[in-house]
Scaffold this motif. Structure first.
Motif, PDB file in Angstrom:
ATOM      1  N   GLY A   1      -8.539   6.254  10.433  1.00 12.70           N
ATOM      2  CA  GLY A   1      -7.287   7.412  10.526  1.00 12.70           C
ATOM      3  C   GLY A   1      -7.240   7.228  11.774  1.00 12.70           C
TER       4      GLY A   1
ATOM      5  N   ASP B   1     -13.423   3.590   7.426  1.00  9.73           N
ATOM      6  CA  ASP B   1     -11.797   4.087   6.604  1.00  9.73           C
ATOM      7  C   ASP B   1     -11.225   5.007   7.583  1.00  9.73           C
TER       8      ASP B   1
ATOM      9  N   ASN C   1       0.802  -0.909   0.460  1.00  6.66           N
ATOM     10  CA  ASN C   1       0.237  -0.628  -0.095  1.00  6.66           C
ATOM     11  C   ASN C   1       0.885   1.019   0.090  1.00  6.66           C
TER      12      ASN C   1
ATOM     13  N   SER D   1       0.496   4.822   4.097  1.00  2.00           N
ATOM     14  CA  SER D   1       0.437   4.147   5.582  1.00  2.00           C
ATOM     15  C   SER D   1       1.663   4.310   6.600  1.00  2.00           C
TER      16      SER D   1
ATOM     17  N   GLU E   1      -9.424   3.951  -1.093  1.00  2.00           N
ATOM     18  CA  GLU E   1     -10.280   3.216  -0.902  1.00  2.00           C
ATOM     19  C   GLU E   1      -9.665   3.666   0.577  1.00  2.00           C
ATOM     20  N   GLY E   2     -10.678   2.282   1.930  1.00  2.00           N
ATOM     21  CA  GLY E   2     -10.756   3.437   2.928  1.00  2.00           C
ATOM     22  C   GLY E   2      -9.739   2.436   3.766  1.00  2.00           C
ATOM     23  N   GLY E   3      -9.167   3.765   5.074  1.00  2.00           N
ATOM     24  CA  GLY E   3      -7.911   3.445   5.602  1.00  2.00           C
ATOM     25  C   GLY E   3      -8.418   2.439   6.514  1.00  2.00           C
ATOM     26  N   GLN E   4      -7.394   1.528   6.854  1.00  2.00           N
ATOM     27  CA  GLN E   4      -7.527   0.174   7.509  1.00  2.00           C
ATOM     28  C   GLN E   4      -6.675   0.531   8.758  1.00  2.00           C
TER      29      GLN E   4
ATOM     30  N   THR F   1      -1.818   3.053  10.422  1.00  2.00           N
ATOM     31  CA  THR F   1      -2.411   2.724   8.964  1.00  2.00           C
ATOM     32  C   THR F   1      -2.547   2.606   8.189  1.00  2.00           C
ATOM     33  N   THR F   2      -3.087   1.696   7.090  1.00  2.00           N
ATOM     34  CA  THR F   2      -3.054   2.000   5.519  1.00  2.00           C
ATOM     35  C   THR F   2      -3.987   1.733   4.655  1.00  2.00           C
ATOM     36  N   ALA F   3      -3.318   2.337   3.386  1.00  2.00           N
ATOM     37  CA  ALA F   3      -4.213   2.598   2.620  1.00  2.00           C
ATOM     38  C   ALA F   3      -4.108   2.514   1.566  1.00  2.00           C
ATOM     39  N   GLN F   4      -5.141   2.701  -0.154  1.00  3.03           N
ATOM     40  CA  GLN F   4      -4.629   2.789  -0.834  1.00  3.03           C
ATOM     41  C   GLN F   4      -6.307   4.185  -0.939  1.00  3.03           C
TER      42      GLN F   4
END
Length: 799
Positions: free
Chosen positions: A332, A330, A228, A231, A252-255, A246-249
């Motif tokens: 953060g 999503d 990703n 992050s 796309e929703g943050g995870q 946190t990690t995301a594209q």
């Protein structure tokens, strides 16, 4: 002229001369001889300037709650302020510089703050001691520092230098030490025992993961390996057993990811019951226990912080110990409560940002569910925990707010401050800040051939002579123009006095009729607009609004000001039509959709019903969703579709839009008794799977040009129209000292051959320029050509 810029050209009524501005002077040109000369102008008197203003401050940011929970530090108008977390009141001014201070953090003993200040032209780390009331500068390199964080013992500060090095510096002063190098941005985090520092560098293919490095020096190692790009925000657990981030594209929703630092030892619910039968041995009271209790009871007693457990990291197999929390939002800005029971996150739901809590107790008897903490429409900045884990603090709409996590009762801290703003000093500081941001962030390190230092030397004296903030911003804008690039600009701070919006009726009137008779004859009724809903017809006359008759002296906007969403009575001829006016934006959206439907009908007619049509207004998320809507069953059943990105001003979703047209059919599916369909659609993936053609023009900008480049490179079809604008830089924004907003074009974009796309318009396969005035007719030669070319392609035998 061989240099300089000619601006604001204006020709005289007799056509004999043109006046214009060039290099801050007024010039005149003789149109017959082409001779040009500066017009001598002598200024008399002293123009009024902004001077020094006493500015009341009521909007704050950069909130930091002290570790003892008794004090807060905030930033406002580029200065650091501090106040009681309990009482608020008038904030004490910490810094006194005409420069931007930011990123304020407290020391563990709650007696010092560290922050960044760009008073030297670069962001350096400073420390202020409230006990001695003294400020010290810790770093002084001519490079920007970022993300200062105190070590748990308060003896060191970790920070990022020039987005390339993770460093530490002793708070007492001394030599800096480099801990790690790389493409580093975002925050840093010390482990509770002070032995490790976590950070997030960008690696191969720009993927960003979390690394840790020993604070004493050593080899930095990754603890996550996700593919990703977005992050960061590392957060150590209080017990030192795991780390969250946190990690995301991009779209796309943050995870929130969790890394177990050592193989996880499970906890058992059965042990909780067995522990009830264990007898705790009584500990003998120390001889001086009573004295210690008395000392601890003193209000100002300094209590040593409990020693955090040592953090152990087993790097072998850590790649397999990464999990994603099933929060379903999503997510953060993660923050673990000091007692380790809750995870605080920020999430956007329904267009509103709010704070949520996620339980971290693995022995809980019910499955974890995100619990909403706030429910207000404003943004929530700098969310953080109180030291007792009972409250969450944040900034909303410039107000410092705390909320109890059990009762969800929010409380706004009454906070105020005043500041003397010397415009003559601040204007130069704002100029230098804008110049420095471009120096450090402009995507081309060669500044498109401009000598950026020389540009500063030429414009700074002009800014020093500016008399108003608007004049200052105009000069900064001219300075930015020296870069000859797109995605540049500076805008004034928001927050001015709002004016009541003018209600719109969705009507157009006959200009000639009005000029001759003063009457408003309706020539067009916008479909689904307020007047259309009220069954108003073209050809009728608007005679009055809410009883006020209309003549040639009437200002229709005045009659409709403040009427958005309210009942208004229109007198149309002899009848009264009640309407509910809409905003200018709503009317614009309706007018745009009417234009799209007209283009769709045009393609339908010109193609004999064989082709469909879609238009993308921009490359934003809303327009992407609208594309999905517009690729309806009617378009899906055509033989081909015309894609139109003319006048598209860009965004960021080109890759997602291209996916819809790139995906090819490979399977079909049929459930018994149901119609057969394409497998992609049945399985939930959007794909057109039809021949297409693309129409573009010189007003297709930025990400619309990326879309055009992708369309051509992937050989999806021909491109018809005019070459695009050549405005292709990925950009952001920065807030300046006075609140002005500066655009920051910082990311270079290349085409598939490695050529920089900025200033290089995307070519077309079939060049078609619309004749001047054609947009006022029913004709569209670019669509005609696109229809003809796509029908030809469909009719051609397949290879």
């Amino acid at each position: 002229f061989k240099d300089g810029r000619v601006l604001w050209a204006s020709i005289g009524y007799d056509g004999k001369s043109i006046v214009f501005e060039r290099d801050f002077k007024v010039w005149q040109c003789d149109t017959k001889s082409s001779a040009a000369a500066e017009v001598a102008i002598t200024l008399r008197g002293a123009p009024a300037g902004a001077g020094t203003n006493r500015v009341p401050l009521s909007s704050f940011g950069g909130l930091a709650l002290s570790p003892d929970g008794k004090k807060i530090a905030v930033t406002a108008r580029g200065e650091v302020w501090a106040a009681s977390a309990k009482d608020g009141g008038e904030a004490a001014r910490v810094t006194r510089s005409v420069a931007a201070e930011s990123a304020v953090v407290w020391s563990p003993d709650s007696r010092k703050v560290a922050y960044l200040s760009d008073r030297s032209g670069n962001a350096n780390v400073f420390v202020y001691d409230f006990g001695t009331q003294a400020e010290r500068q810790l770093t002084s390199q001519a490079l920007n520092d970022a993300s200062p964080e105190f070590s748990p013992d308060g003896k060191q500060i970790a920070f990022v230098r020039d987005r390339r090095e993770l460093r530490v510096v002793p708070v007492a002063g001394g030599e800096e030490k480099v801990l790690a190098s790389g493409a580093i941005s975002g925050g840093v985090a010390w482990s509770g025992d002070g032995q490790w520092v976590a950070y997030s560098p960008a690696g191969e293919r720009s993927f960003r993961n979390i690394y840790v490095v020993p604070a004493a020096g050593g080899v930095a190692k990754p603890i996550s390996f996700l593919g990703n790009v977005f992050s960061g925000n590392p957060e150590w657990s209080p017990d030192g057993k795991y780390l969250l981030f946190t990690t995301a594209q991009r779209t796309e929703g943050g995870q929130v990811a969790r890394v177990e630092l050592t193989p996880r030892t499970p906890k058992f619910k059965e042990d909780q019951f067995r522990d009830l039968f264990k007898e705790e041995p009584k500990k003998p009271e120390a001889p001086k226990a009573e004295a210690a209790k008395a000392e601890a009871a003193k209000p100002d007693a300094a209590k040593p912080e409990a020693k955090k457990p040592a953090v152990e990291i087993a790097f072998d197999g850590i790649k397999q110990r990464v999990t994603l929390l099933s929060i379903g939002l999503d997510s953060g800005a993660p923050a673990i409560s000091p007692d380790g029971k809750w995870l605080l996150i920020s999430a956007d739901v329904g267009g509103q940002q709010n704070l949520y809590l996620w339980p971290l107790d693995e022995l809980a008897t019910t499955p974890p569910v995100a619990r909403q903490l706030t429910s207000t429409p404003g943004g929530k900045a700098n969310p953080q925990w109180s030291p007792d884990s009972k409250e969450v603090w944040f900034v909303e709409n410039g107000r410092v707010t705390s909320i109890n996590i059990d009762s969800r009762q929010a409380k706004t801290l009454s906070l105020s401050a005043e500041l003397d703003v010397p415009f003559d000093a601040e204007k130069v500081a704002v100029f230098r800040q804008a110049w420095g941001i471009m120096r450090d962030n402009f995507y081309d390190e060669k500044f498109h051939g401009a000598d950026w230092n020389a540009v500063k030397g030429r414009f700074e004296p002009q800014v020093a002579g500016a008399k108003t903030p608007d004049e200052m911003r105009r000069l900064i804008s001219l300075m930015l123009g020296e870069l000859n690039a797109s995605h540049l600009g500076i805008s004034a701070p928001g927050g001015g006095q709002p004016t009541a919006p003018v209600g719109k009726l969705g009507l157009k009137f006959d200009r000639a009729e009005y000029e001759q008779t003063g009457k408003l004859k309706i020539t067009e009724v916008l479909k689904l607009g307020p007047a259309d809903v009220a069954k108003v017809q073209a050809g009728e006359y608007l005679a009055a609004v809410d009883g006020t008759a209309i003549d040639r002296r009437t200002n229709l906007d005045d009659l409709l000001r403040g009427k958005v969403g309210k009942r208004v009575e229109l007198k149309i001829g002899d009848k009264v039509a009640p309407v509910r006016p809409v905003s200018l934006m709503e009317e614009g959206n309706l007018r745009y959709r009417q234009w799209v439907e007209a283009r769709r009908a045009y393609v339908e007619k010109e193609s004999g019903g064989k082709l469909g049509y879609v238009h993308m207004r921009d490359m934003g998320d809303v327009s992407l969703k609208q594309l999905y809507v517009d690729l309806d069953t009617e378009n899906q059943t055509k033989q081909g579709v015309v894609i139109d990105v003319r006048n598209n001003n860009g965004g960021f979703v080109n890759a997602y839009a291209l996916d819809v047209f790139t995906r090819q059919s490979y399977l079909r599916m049929e459930q018994r008794g149901m119609p057969q369909g394409p497998a992609r659609a049945i399985l939930g993936q959007r794909a057109l799977e039809l021949p297409t053609i693309l129409v573009t023009n010189q007003f297709s900008l930025s990400d619309a040009e990326d879309f055009t480049e992708g369309y051509r490179t992937l050989k999806l079809g021909k491109v018809v129209g005019e070459p695009t604008a050549g405005w292709i830089i990925y950009t952001g924004a920065a807030s300046l000292l006075d609140g002005s907003i500066l655009r920051t074009p910082g990311t270079k974009v290349f085409d598939h051959q490695g050529k920089v796309m900025e200033l290089n318009p995307r070519p077309v396969d079939v060049a078609v320029q619309r004749p001047v005035g054609e947009t006022y007719t029913e004709k569209d030669v670019q669509l005609d050509t696109a229809v003809r070319e796509l029908l030809k392609q469909i009719a051609a035998p397949r290879q």
